[in-house]
Design a protein around this motif. Structure first.
Motif, PDB file in Angstrom:
ATOM      1  N   LYS A 156       0.823  -1.216   0.000  1.00 12.94           N
ATOM      2  CA  LYS A 156       0.000   0.000   0.000  1.00 12.94           C
ATOM      3  C   LYS A 156       0.851   1.259   0.000  1.00 12.94           C
ATOM      4  O   LYS A 156       0.535   2.227  -0.697  1.00 12.94           O
ATOM      5  CB  LYS A 156      -0.941   0.014   1.207  1.00 12.94           C
ATOM      6  N   ALA A 157       1.910   1.280   0.780  1.00 15.55           N
ATOM      7  CA  ALA A 157       2.739   2.479   0.846  1.00 15.55           C
ATOM      8  C   ALA A 157       3.352   2.790  -0.514  1.00 15.55           C
ATOM      9  O   ALA A 157       3.457   3.958  -0.906  1.00 15.55           O
ATOM     10  CB  ALA A 157       3.838   2.297   1.885  1.00 15.55           C
ATOM     11  N   HIS A 158       3.761   1.762  -1.255  1.00 12.75           N
ATOM     12  CA  HIS A 158       4.305   1.970  -2.597  1.00 12.75           C
ATOM     13  C   HIS A 158       3.241   2.572  -3.519  1.00 12.75           C
ATOM     14  O   HIS A 158       3.501   3.508  -4.271  1.00 12.75           O
ATOM     15  CB  HIS A 158       4.807   0.655  -3.172  1.00 12.75           C
ATOM     16  N   TRP A 159       2.025   1.989  -3.477  1.00  5.53           N
ATOM     17  CA  TRP A 159       0.941   2.498  -4.320  1.00  5.53           C
ATOM     18  C   TRP A 159       0.581   3.922  -3.938  1.00  5.53           C
ATOM     19  O   TRP A 159       0.384   4.777  -4.796  1.00  5.53           O
ATOM     20  CB  TRP A 159      -0.280   1.588  -4.192  1.00  5.53           C
ATOM     21  N   GLN A 160       0.462   4.188  -2.648  1.00  6.94           N
ATOM     22  CA  GLN A 160       0.094   5.526  -2.191  1.00  6.94           C
ATOM     23  C   GLN A 160       1.109   6.558  -2.647  1.00  6.94           C
ATOM     24  O   GLN A 160       0.753   7.651  -3.106  1.00  6.94           O
ATOM     25  CB  GLN A 160      -0.010   5.542  -0.666  1.00  6.94           C
ATOM     26  N   ARG A 161       2.371   6.211  -2.537  1.00  5.08           N
ATOM     27  CA  ARG A 161       3.428   7.144  -2.934  1.00  5.08           C
ATOM     28  C   ARG A 161       3.421   7.376  -4.444  1.00  5.08           C
ATOM     29  O   ARG A 161       3.594   8.510  -4.909  1.00  5.08           O
ATOM     30  CB  ARG A 161       4.794   6.595  -2.506  1.00  5.08           C
ATOM     31  N   ALA A 162       3.211   6.304  -5.219  1.00  5.61           N
ATOM     32  CA  ALA A 162       3.312   6.414  -6.675  1.00  5.61           C
ATOM     33  C   ALA A 162       2.042   6.954  -7.318  1.00  5.61           C
ATOM     34  O   ALA A 162       2.108   7.728  -8.284  1.00  5.61           O
ATOM     35  CB  ALA A 162       3.645   5.038  -7.266  1.00  5.61           C
ATOM     36  N   ALA A 163       0.863   6.555  -6.806  1.00  8.69           N
ATOM     37  CA  ALA A 163      -0.397   6.962  -7.427  1.00  8.69           C
ATOM     38  C   ALA A 163      -0.995   8.203  -6.793  1.00  8.69           C
ATOM     39  O   ALA A 163      -1.807   8.894  -7.409  1.00  8.69           O
ATOM     40  CB  ALA A 163      -1.406   5.806  -7.364  1.00  8.69           C
ATOM     41  N   ALA A 166      -6.371   9.954  -2.580  1.00 10.47           N
ATOM     42  CA  ALA A 166      -6.875   9.486  -1.285  1.00 10.47           C
ATOM     43  C   ALA A 166      -7.050   7.976  -1.319  1.00 10.47           C
ATOM     44  O   ALA A 166      -8.153   7.459  -1.496  1.00 10.47           O
ATOM     45  CB  ALA A 166      -8.194  10.178  -0.950  1.00 10.47           C
ATOM     46  N   MET A 167      -5.951   7.254  -1.156  1.00 14.52           N
ATOM     47  CA  MET A 167      -6.028   5.802  -1.208  1.00 14.52           C
ATOM     48  C   MET A 167      -6.709   5.275   0.056  1.00 14.52           C
ATOM     49  O   MET A 167      -6.234   5.459   1.160  1.00 14.52           O
ATOM     50  CB  MET A 167      -4.637   5.194  -1.351  1.00 14.52           C
ATOM     51  N   GLN A 168      -7.830   4.602  -0.143  1.00 14.43           N
ATOM     52  CA  GLN A 168      -8.563   4.042   0.985  1.00 14.43           C
ATOM     53  C   GLN A 168      -7.957   2.716   1.434  1.00 14.43           C
ATOM     54  O   GLN A 168      -7.930   2.394   2.612  1.00 14.43           O
ATOM     55  CB  GLN A 168     -10.023   3.825   0.582  1.00 14.43           C
ATOM     56  N   GLY A 169      -7.456   1.958   0.486  1.00 16.16           N
ATOM     57  CA  GLY A 169      -6.876   0.656   0.798  1.00 16.16           C
ATOM     58  C   GLY A 169      -6.523  -0.068  -0.477  1.00 16.16           C
ATOM     59  O   GLY A 169      -6.706   0.452  -1.578  1.00 16.16           O
ATOM     60  N   GLN A 170      -6.031  -1.282  -0.336  1.00  9.48           N
ATOM     61  CA  GLN A 170      -5.685  -2.070  -1.519  1.00  9.48           C
ATOM     62  C   GLN A 170      -6.843  -2.954  -1.928  1.00  9.48           C
ATOM     63  O   GLN A 170      -7.742  -3.251  -1.139  1.00  9.48           O
ATOM     64  CB  GLN A 170      -4.436  -2.900  -1.234  1.00  9.48           C
ATOM     65  N   TRP A 171      -6.807  -3.385  -3.166  1.00 10.14           N
ATOM     66  CA  TRP A 171      -7.864  -4.253  -3.678  1.00 10.14           C
ATOM     67  C   TRP A 171      -7.365  -5.694  -3.623  1.00 10.14           C
ATOM     68  O   TRP A 171      -6.494  -6.101  -4.389  1.00 10.14           O
ATOM     69  CB  TRP A 171      -8.251  -3.882  -5.104  1.00 10.14           C
ATOM     70  N   LEU A 172      -7.913  -6.452  -2.694  1.00  6.18           N
ATOM     71  CA  LEU A 172      -7.421  -7.793  -2.420  1.00  6.18           C
ATOM     72  C   LEU A 172      -8.323  -8.887  -2.957  1.00  6.18           C
ATOM     73  O   LEU A 172      -8.077 -10.064  -2.719  1.00  6.18           O
ATOM     74  CB  LEU A 172      -7.272  -7.978  -0.896  1.00  6.18           C
ATOM     75  N   TYR A 173      -9.389  -8.516  -3.691  1.00  3.55           N
ATOM     76  CA  TYR A 173     -10.427  -9.489  -4.013  1.00  3.55           C
ATOM     77  C   TYR A 173     -10.682  -9.594  -5.514  1.00  3.55           C
ATOM     78  O   TYR A 173     -11.797  -9.452  -5.985  1.00  3.55           O
ATOM     79  CB  TYR A 173     -11.716  -9.113  -3.271  1.00  3.55           C
ATOM     80  N   SER A 174      -9.644  -9.863  -6.244  1.00  2.00           N
ATOM     81  CA  SER A 174      -9.801  -9.997  -7.690  1.00  2.00           C
ATOM     82  C   SER A 174     -10.395 -11.350  -8.078  1.00  2.00           C
ATOM     83  O   SER A 174     -11.036 -11.467  -9.114  1.00  2.00           O
ATOM     84  CB  SER A 174      -8.458  -9.810  -8.388  1.00  2.00           C
ATOM     85  N   LYS A 175     -10.192 -12.368  -7.240  1.00  5.70           N
ATOM     86  CA  LYS A 175     -10.648 -13.715  -7.550  1.00  5.70           C
ATOM     87  C   LYS A 175     -11.687 -14.182  -6.529  1.00  5.70           C
ATOM     88  O   LYS A 175     -11.742 -13.694  -5.403  1.00  5.70           O
ATOM     89  CB  LYS A 175      -9.465 -14.697  -7.541  1.00  5.70           C
TER      90      LYS A 175
END
Length: 481
Positions: A156-163, A166-175
């Motif tokens: 999450k920290a990598h995504w928040q920094r790069a994107a 207001a990142m609420q969280g990661q998407w863990l439910y693709s499957k």
């Protein structure tokens, strides 16, 4: 399968993943409701919850960003559950809609971890990955979005920094598998306690020594100041930063980090070996580390060759904040802490997500090593971008049955944080007591232990596994073993 509590050796794979699937949102919704209320897991430095702090702000306008092979039933159920929790709206876009050129990937091509990560860094100045890079551009034109979910577990920290945004969280439910997984049902309070117990051991460390039957044997020393900082910087829920220097890096700007690196790197020596990374699998590789840097890479097939090329290409680069020239620094030795996490059964051999093998590293006692010069200080990042250099660590090696010893500064005794793959804090009386109060100690049993001939199953390691791990893993995730 029944087995003794604490057994991290006997191969097993969670059969419940192959159960008959539900077919309607109404059937899946009870599960989805529990997932959006989770408040602790591996997706944030602070709360860690897949959905922020577990609370949805009234009137929130949320965005879910997924790969095109998203399970539609799971998506619809989660969207409805988020609305029930108070969201005013929940929209969805595919990463292909935000400009990412996607293709299908397979974990049989573990060598892709080099090419998938390196090329965008050099060609487009990407500091993390292409998905986050393009998502940032998209979000800049979406001022109404108050929170979004994107990215895989543990970064999450990598995504928040790069994107940004207001990142609420990661998407863990693709499957579908990810929704029903017991790993995402794991009790918040129990998981937090497990992490706290492990982090406490970091704070009293004077030396670390890690071995694994696939060939890893690496060690380093820890100063008193580094031990003080380690639990602070290493506290990534469910994904503890077991590399002292990586944890210290998060707590130090480039100039201060350099001082720590000068003390730490010369003490770090040994070998890291295995057959898996975040992307998939490859023939057995051995990475030799001397004074904190890669000195030799043996084996690994195509992965090994590509990795050696990267080491050679950047051997003369002097990154800010690092004690000597080169890119090939030891970076991370992160520890999974979820007893119920497991290797994918779904999507492992065909997925739009390039990190097809990411979930397995979250199982308690699994350690993943990573390599490459990295820092989030803008001094470092701007230097790398201006000179078209890698900005992130990216080659990894996963190990499944490590013994991780810590020499305690207070007593001089060696204690096992991990014993042959078993995360020993799971035996802590406080952890056992809490697990019992939450329904039973079954929460602390591993659902998955990989089948590795010559290690924990009959056969010769190199002949029956090391030279071609994919054939064994195909049978394992199909439920044949």
């Amino acid at each position: 399968m029944s087995y003794d509590h604490g057994d991290a050796v006997t191969p097993r794979f969670p059969k419940y993943l192959f159960q008959e699937r539900l077919s309607s949102v109404e059937q899946v919704l009870p599960l989805a409701r529990t997932r959006v209320r989770n408040r602790y897991s591996y997706s944030s430095f602070q709360s860690g919850a897949p959905f922020g702090d577990g609370r949805i702000s009234s009137g929130a306008r949320l965005l879910i960003v997924t790969f095109p092979d998203q399970n539609e039933l799971v998506l619809d159920a989660i969207k409805q559950a988020l609305v029930e929790e108070g969201a005013a709206s929940v929209e969805h876009v595919f990463l292909s809609d935000v400009g990412v050129d996607l293709r299908m990937h397979t974990a049989a091509d573990g060598w892709r971890e080099i090419t998938d990560r390196l090329e965008p860094m050099l060609a487009e100045g990407v500091t993390f990955n292409l998905e986050a890079h393009y998502l940032k551009q998209f979000l800049d034109d979406q001022p109404a979005v108050t929170g979004y979910y994107a990215g895989g577990a543990g970064s999450k920290a990598h995504w928040q920094r790069a994107a940004g945004g207001a990142m609420q969280g990661q998407w863990l439910y693709s499957k579908y598998e990810s929704l029903i997984s017991r790993a995402t049902s794991f009790p918040d309070e129990l998981w937090r306690l497990i992490d706290e117990k492990a982090l406490a051991l970091f704070g009293d460390a004077e030396e670390v020594h890690i071995t694994d039957p696939q060939g890893t044997d690496v060690s380093w020393r820890v100063t008193e100041e580094q031990a003080r900082l380690w639990p602070q910087g290493g506290n990534v829920p469910g994904h503890l930063l077991g590399s002292t220097i990586q944890a210290v890096r998060f707590a130090r700007p480039v100039d201060a980090f350099l001082n720590e690196a000068k003390q730490f790197m010369p003490t770090l020596n040994g070998v890291v070996a295995g057959t898996a990374n975040h992307t998939g699998f490859f023939p057995h590789i051995e990475v030799t580390i001397e004074r904190g840097m890669i000195s030799n890479i043996r084996g690994g097939g195509r992965y090994g060759k590509l990795w050696r090329d990267v080491v050679e290409s950047y051997a003369d680069v002097q990154y800010p904040g690092f004690p000597y020239k080169g890119w090939a620094f030891f970076n991370d030795a992160s520890i999974g802490t979820n007893p119920k996490a497991h290797r994918n059964a779904e999507g492992l051999w065909e997925s739009h997500d390039s990190w097809t093998n990411l979930p397995e590293r979250l199982r308690a006692g699994v350690v993943h090593f990573g390599f490459g010069a990295e820092h989030w200080d803008e001094t470092f990042l701007s230097y790398a971008r201006d000179n078209k250099l890698p900005t992130m660590h990216f080659p990894h090696v996963h190990v499944y049955s490590p013994t991780w010893k810590i020499k305690q500064r207070s007593t001089g005794n060696w204690v096992n944080l991990i014993d042959q793959g078993w995360l020993t804090v799971l035996d802590d009386p406080d952890v056992r007591r809490l697990a019992s109060s939450l329904g039973g100690e079954h929460w602390l049993e591993y659902d998955w232990v990989p089948h590795i001939p010559g290690v924990n199953a009959p056969g010769n390691y190199m002949q029956d596994y090391g030279n071609d791990p994919v054939s064994v893993i195909r049978a394992e995730v199909a439920g044949e073993l």
